[in-house]
Write a protein that holds these residues in place. Structure first.
Motif: not given
Lengths: 403, 117
Positions: B51, B53, B59, B84, B86-87
């Protein structure tokens, strides 16, 4: 001028991510007490006031998850542990990490370090060439403001990840060199990893960049520029149908893949005899990533900027860029460096303090000489090429890495 | 079964040709440098589905590429909605597209250098 300096034509800097000196190299004190690593007695108090000692139990991956906080307020806590900024205790690392997961046992892992045998590459280079006892990140904060010091000798007053400063003085070290007719390049790993210098240099001067494959070719063909800055792979991603594992060593990326990457950079230079005798390779980490180190960061000359409390995130604290961040691993490699060189740090006899502004300071001094349009911080930063001696070590005395 | 006939032939001892003596080396033997073995990471190290985050660095990289993309001419923009992403694998896919576009754009002409404030 030493023979090592007379032969020097290239400087290569490889900057890795987010590991402290003690975490990576602290174990070396056991075999060489001149290396200012760990005695094994260092500890922080956890949130239950129990001592959390250093332990040689660091793992390559999945241990520092979530990513330890290394933004300005968290690093402030790690260094001062809620006390006065006149007295850095290095006592707040465990409490800072506790805030991430609210798990006391897990928070104690921020004190873990690697035994030497688990990191044969960085410890092998540190013990075979020169290791710095006193190389510090430039700011007690995160990646981008620290990397900015390696490129510009300043972060233009920033202590965070928001770095937008293109076309301000001082120019980047690459522009300084190219404008003066020298050659310089930043090599990122590939386009899917790219560079940390996005909104400044990549956006405005993409011609300064190359890929890691080009770096390998340039080493092989003897086409390396005078100054090269190499960036590791920052992401796990697919490339042409194959898997590319992140090699930056940023938690929670695999530390062993970073070892492989460092070894390939070294081998690329080492395997071209002309390049080997005419190149100095510096391997440094941008900042400590929230991981424990026992040496209090020293003060430094101001660089003419201030960051007010709304930027530092610490109530009432204006940062004047007059002290450094947490200590990081730094190793200088060249056959002109005597084996087992340990550069003393603060508090030691003949101790010297280095930080990332030392990078443009050194490159500017060597290739350009007097260059006034720099911050006072960079102008006063220690330089490191004096470590190259008059005697070149034989080939048999310098290791090679096998995969 | 017939016994094998014993050979009456005397063993012939042939003098071995003298070993060719290697000429004394005028140059010193080169000693091989010490080889340090580098272990490879475990197969589980690779996780493009990690992920986003979990890695504040990537990020913030995505935010910076988004900022850089706004400066590109319309035809070089990716049309990707970064919300969109997310990974880590998705982030690298986006970073690759924008990096390529930034190279194609050729950068910006040099402006007057300002004194930083």
């Amino acid at each position: 001028m030493t023979a090592g300096l007379q032969n020097l034509k290239h400087v290569v800097v490889l900057m890795m991510e987010n590991r402290s000196f003690d975490h990576m190299l602290g174990s070396l004190r056991a075999e060489n007490p001149r290396i200012n690593g760990l005695t094994g007695k260092e500890a922080n108090l956890d949130t239950t006031n129990e001592p959390a000692p250093v332990k040689p139990q660091a793992q390559f991956q999945s241990q520092l998850d979530p990513d330890p906080n290394h933004h300005f307020p968290a690093v402030h806590q790690q260094i001062f542990d809620g006390g006065s900024i006149d007295k850095p205790t290095m006592g707040g690392f465990v409490k800072s990490y506790y805030a991430e997961r609210k798990d006391v046992e897990h928070s104690r892992k921020i004190m873990y370090y690697f035994p030497k045998k688990k990191l044969p590459v960085i410890t092998g280079l540190a013990t075979n060439f020169a290791v710095f006892n006193g190389w510090f990140s430039s700011i007690p904060g995160p990646t981008l403001c620290n990397r900015a010091f390696a490129h510009y000798g300043t972060s233009f007053g920033q202590v965070s990840m928001n770095i937008f400063y293109y076309h301000k003085e001082p120019l980047s070290i690459y522009e300084r060199l190219v404008n003066a007719g020298h050659s310089a390049k930043l090599y990122y790993f590939d386009q899917a990893s790219s560079t940390m210098e996005v909104v400044n240099l990549l956006q405005n001067q993409p011609q300064l960049f190359g890929t890691y494959d080009q770096f390998l070719d340039d080493c092989k063909l003897g086409k390396l520029p005078q100054y090269s800055f190499v960036e590791p792979n920052y992401t796990d991603h697919e490339w042409d149908g194959g898997a590319r594992i992140a090699s930056d060593q940023h938690p929670d990326h695999d530390v062993q893949q970073g070892e492989v990457f460092i070894a390939t950079v070294y081998n690329a230079i080492r395997q071209n005899p002309d390049l080997w005798k005419s190149t100095a390779l510096l391997i440094a980490y941008d900042e400590h990533g929230g991981i424990y180190d026992h040496v209090p960061p020293p003060g430094c000359p101001k660089d003419g900027f201030t960051a007010p409390p709304d930027q530092t995130g610490v109530p009432g604290l204006t940062f004047e860029f007059d002290r450094l961040g947490v200590r990081v691993p730094a190793v200088l490699v060249s056959p002109w460096i005597p084996k087992g060189t340990v550069v003393p740090g603060p508090g030691e006899p003949n101790g010297r303090v280095f930080e990332h502004a030392s990078i443009p300071a050194t490159i500017t001094k060597f290739f350009l000489g007097d260059y006034p349009k720099r911050t006072p911080r960079e102008i006063q930063a220690a330089t490191f090429l004096d470590l190259l001696s008059d005697k070149m070590r034989p080939d048999s005395d310098c290791p090679v890495f096998n995969f | 079964m017939a016994k094998a006939k014993k050979s009456t032939k005397a063993k012939v001892h042939r003098a071995k040709p003298p070993k060719a003596k290697a000429p004394k080396a005028k140059t010193r033997k080169t000693k091989a440098p010490k080889a340090i073995k580098v272990p490879k990471p475990a197969g589980t190290a690779y996780d493009p589905h990690r992920p986003l985050e979990k890695n504040q660095l990537i990020h913030s990289q995505v935010r910076h590429f988004q900022e850089a993309e706004t400066q590109l001419p319309e035809h070089l923009r990716t049309g990707v909605n970064v919300a969109d992403i997310k990974t880590e694998g998705q982030a690298s896919h986006y970073i690759r597209k924008v990096t390529k576009a930034l190279h194609e754009s050729g950068g910006r002409p040099a402006q007057k250098v300002e004194k930083a404030t």
